[in-house]
Scaffold this motif. Sequence first.
Motif: not given
Length: 299
Positions: A95, A131, A153
Motif C-alpha cells: 500500500i 487496490l 490507505v
Amino acid sequence: MSVPAAYLGVILIWSTTPLAIQWSAQGASFSFAVMARMLIGLAICMLLLFATRTMLPFTPAAKRLYAINGLSIFVSMLLTYWGALHIPSGLISVIFGLSPLVTGVFAALWLSERTLTPLRLAGLGLALSGLWIIFGQPWPGDSQATLGTAAVVIGMAMQALGLVWIKRLNVRASALAITAGSLGVATPLFVLAWLIADSAQLPPDTTLRAGTAIVYLGVLGSVVGFTLYYYVIKHLDAGRVALIMLVTPVSALLLGQTLNAEFIPASGWAGIALIGAGLLLYEWPALRQLNGPRTSPDT
C-alpha cells in the motif's frame, strides 16, 4: 559513505519496517508502540542537532512546515499502526508503494505539475484496480481487515499529502531540521493519543520482540532510514531511486511470509500484482534512465 551501502540500507530498513510495526503493535498497545518510537526518534534527532551544530529554524514559514508535517506524521502513523493489527505486514508495504502515484496526483492537482502523462494515468488505473481487489479480500483470521486496509490507505495518502504540502511551502531547511521540528509537533500528539487510548497505563506484558521492534523503529526506521534515503536521492538518478519502491514491497511480502507466517489468498496476490504493474508503468519514464549514464557520487 558508500552509495551502494546506503542504497542497500534503505531497502533493508524499508523492507523490515512494516513487520517491525506489526510486531511492536502486537506486543504492546498500538498507541504506546508508536508513541515510544517517536519519543526515541525525537531524542536522537535532538542529539544529532546538538552534535552537528545544525540550527533549527524558527521562522514563521518553518513553524508552519513543522506543524503541517507533524500533523501529517501523526495521522499517518496512528492509522498505520492500528491497521497493522489487522492486515499482513507485507500488504502495508504494498500500500505504501502506492505513495509515488498518490503524491503525483496531489502534485498535479495542487502544484499544477504535469506529472500525469497517459502512461502514468494507465499505471494509476492498474494500481487502483489492484487496490479495489484487495479491499474485497476476506483476509484470514481478522474480521476488521477491510477497516485495517482502509486505515493504512488513508495513512499513506496523508503522508503523500504532507510531502506535497511541504514542497508547496518551499522552506529552505536541512532534512534533519525538518525531521526534528516535525517530530517536535507530532510527538506530544502521540503522547496525548496514548493517554486517551490507554489511560496512561504502561503495557503490563510487553514482549522482548515488541520492545526490540520499538527501539529498531525509533533508531533505524525514523532517523537512519530517512537519512540514508536523502543521501541516495542526492547521489543517484531517479530511475535507481524508483527501484527502491519496486523492490521493498516484494521483500516485505517475503519477510512477512517467512518470519510471521502471513497468508495471502490467491486473489489477494492478483491485486498485489496489479498494484506492482501499475507502479512499474508509473515509474517507467524514470526506470528508462537506468540505461543512461550514472550520476557521479561527487555531484
